[in-house]
Design an enzyme around this catalytic site. Structure first.
Site, PDB file in Angstrom:
ATOM      1  N   CYS A   1       0.834  -1.198   0.000  1.00 15.23           N
ATOM      2  CA  CYS A   1       0.000   0.000   0.000  1.00 15.23           C
ATOM      3  C   CYS A   1       0.877   1.260   0.000  1.00 15.23           C
ATOM      4  O   CYS A   1       1.500   1.545  -1.015  1.00 15.23           O
ATOM      5  CB  CYS A   1      -1.011  -0.044   1.131  1.00 15.23           C
TER       6      CYS A   1
ATOM      7  N   HIS B   1      -3.680  -4.975   0.470  1.00 16.05           N
ATOM      8  CA  HIS B   1      -3.093  -5.515   1.704  1.00 16.05           C
ATOM      9  C   HIS B   1      -3.151  -7.037   1.705  1.00 16.05           C
ATOM     10  O   HIS B   1      -4.115  -7.618   2.209  1.00 16.05           O
ATOM     11  CB  HIS B   1      -3.852  -4.974   2.919  1.00 16.05           C
TER      12      HIS B   1
ATOM     13  N   GLU C   1      -1.657  -9.045   3.547  1.00 13.11           N
ATOM     14  CA  GLU C   1      -1.585  -9.602   4.908  1.00 13.11           C
ATOM     15  C   GLU C   1      -2.970  -9.860   5.493  1.00 13.11           C
ATOM     16  O   GLU C   1      -3.105 -10.583   6.472  1.00 13.11           O
ATOM     17  CB  GLU C   1      -0.773  -8.664   5.821  1.00 13.11           C
TER      18      GLU C   1
END
Ligand code: GLN
Length: 553
Positions: A382, A517, A519
């Site tokens: 990001c 993102h 994650e």
């Protein structure tokens, strides 16, 4: 499976931060592995409507769901432990959202002139929200945020008390997590805080069925019966949640003590034994890795690790897939800004995570320049990707004033900018790109597979977003002419534009940035492919560094 929905409410006593989220998620995991359809819910008693506006300093990371809901980091734990549930806006709500609904209804005349009160109107709304979340599952594990005794938690506790009354004792289980501290001067484990916390629960009509006691050492039978006696709970319903080396040990430790057997027995659920083989194999790698790699995380809130919770967990997952442990090295970007680059020489890969605001960005850009020019594996997420584009524009494309409109709104070289359709929208929240978007992966560049395609092995993926700015299409051609590879993009049909989702460099061992993102979708049993490849590249770089060191000797 039982016809009736089953509810497990998890409350916490004594202190916050004793691991209620992990305990709830572990119970969820154990029940799911028995073949039960599980969902998880987090109820937060604070008055913010959602955690989107809360400082990560205070509250840890904001975890975003596919549908764009901004939730707190406990939803991240749930998703990492429970494999098959899909979490949506229904799975997380705050007192703020409950009150918002009640007040809206009152304004619309929905209470037909009645006096609107905490009991029954707020508590009814809480019950409605809980039931809505449980619709698609057989059993729901519902975590009540905060600690028993907090004033704002009371309506939530009253609502769950009523649910047990209405749904029947055989369908509702109260699990209470407390702390049993060891006092070294007395050489004893102390049960008093637990007794007080249970007393407080019982005063409001909640008798816990199961106690989970956080401790630093095992609880013997004697102390369990003592706790049980004073708290009115059978001794075999008192469990220990001993400090564990890895959070992924927790469900296995619970299973060893028979916690899930007791839960299923109490709720009258007939289900087979859980299949924990894959989980055990994963934990085995965490405890006995074959390799080790150091990853530098260059961030702003370095002293508050919960800000990067999902990233640090994803690194663990990526490590497991490579039989490696990952040592995160948190690096303050402001130190690098001052010119202190030495710490970067000690890591095998550099990750620049997401973030907001100008502080520390020049340090991050320096770290990215170092990774690019020294051929150190780099992963930009990001804001990390946006800064990689700025670095490339400044130092490779000759756009020396390259920047982001987030930091320099009046600048003619904003390679990161608001899109045309966002300009002029004044309400901050209104312009965020939130939740899941499709990303088309470019499979090949100059005759070679892209790193993005090597990682995913497919050309279309869905990833979650939380940002406002994008790579500017005005500068895209210039960036690409100079060698920046756009290896993923989103086609926004509605606005007729393409948005850059991923970038990489072809003349570098592994240099990749993504606007989304990753994650937020990594799980220990299903690690995110970009983290797997990043760790793989960093391991190669670690080996290269060792060989180089030997050469010097
Ligand atoms: N601040 C940047 C933006 O709003 C990046 C956000 C992030 O890293 N999540 O676009």
């Amino acid at each position: 499976m039982a016809k009736h929905k089953k509810y497990i409410f998890v409350t916490g006593g004594v202190l916050s931060s004793i691991g209620k989220g992990i305990a709830a998620a572990s119970i969820g995991m154990l029940l799911e592995q028995r073949g039960i359809k599980v969902t998880m819910v987090k109820m937060d008693p604070y008055l913010n409507v959602d955690p989107g506006t809360m400082s990560p300093f205070q509250h840890g990371e904001v975890f975003v769901l596919d549908d764009g809901t901004e939730t707190d980091l406990d939803l991240g734990h749930y998703q990492r432990f429970v494999q098959n549930a899909t979490f949506t806006r229904k799975n997380s709500f705050t007192a703020g959202r409950v009150y918002e609904a009640v007040i809206k209804r009152e304004r619309a005349g929905g209470y037909l002139g009645k006096t609107v009160q905490v009991i029954p109107h707020v508590t009814d709304q809480i019950k409605t929200n809980i039931k809505a979340a449980v619709e698609d599952a057989d059993i729901a594990i519902i975590e009540v945020g905060g600690t028993v005794g907090d004033i704002e938690g009371l309506p939530f506790l009253e609502a769950i008390r009523q649910i047990k009354h209405e749904e029947g004792a055989e369908n509702v289980l109260f699990a209470h997590l407390t702390l049993v501290p060891y006092i070294s001067t007395a050489g004893e484990l102390k049960t008093k805080p637990t007794q007080h916390s249970v007393k407080e629960l019982r005063e409001i009509g909640i008798q816990p069925d199961i106690l989970i006691c956080r401790t630093d050492r095992p609880l013997d039978k004697e102390i369990k019966s003592k706790i049980g006696l004073f708290c009115n709970v059978a001794g075999d319903c008192v469990f220990s949640a001993q400090d564990a080396a890895s959070i992924y040990d927790v469900p296995l430790l619970f299973a060893e003590e028979g916690l899930d057997d007791k839960v299923t027995e109490k709720l009258g659920i007939w289900a087979g034994r859980p299949d924990l083989s894959k989980w055990k194999a994963m934990v085995e790698v965490i405890h006995k890795p074959k390799h080790e790699v150091k990853i530098g995380i260059v961030g702003k809130y370095t002293d508050w690790r919960d800000t990067y919770k999902s990233i640090s967990e994803s690194l663990v997952h990526g490590g497991v897939a490579n039989h490696s442990s990952v040592i995160p090295v948190y690096i303050d970007s402001e130190e690098i800004e001052k010119g202190n680059l030495k710490i970067l020489q000690e890591v095998h890969g550099i990750l620049v995570p997401g973030g907001f605001g100008e502080r520390g960005i020049e340090g991050k850009i320096k770290a990215i320049e170092y990774a690019r020019s020294e051929a150190i594996p780099f992963f930009g997420i990001c804001l990390g990707m946006q800064l990689a584009v700025i670095e490339f524009a400044r130092h490779v494309c000759g756009l020396e004033h390259a920047n982001s409109a987030e930091f320099k709104p009046e600048n003619s070289q904003n390679v990161i900018d608001l899109m045309e359709m966002q300009k002029g929208v004044t309400e901050l929240g209104g312009t965020m790109r939130l939740g899941a978007y499709l990303c088309q992966i470019v499979t090949k560049h100059a005759g070679k597979s892209t790193h993005a395609y090597q990682a995913y092995g497919k050309d279309k993926v869905s990833e979650r977003h939380r940002h406002r700015y994008e790579v500017s299409n005005e500068f895209r051609a210039r960036l690409e002419e100079n060698g920046l590879v756009v290896c993923g993009q989103h086609i926004d049909k509605k606005n007729g534009i393409q948005l850059v989702e991923m970038i990489e460099l072809s003349n570098h061992p592994w240099f990749l940035g993504c606007q989304f993102h990753p994650e937020l979708q990594s799980r220990p049993l299903d690690p995110h492919p970009l983290f797997v490849q990043f760790i793989k590249a960093s391991l190669s770089s670690a080996k290269g560094m060792q060989t180089a060191m030997k050469g010097i000797k």
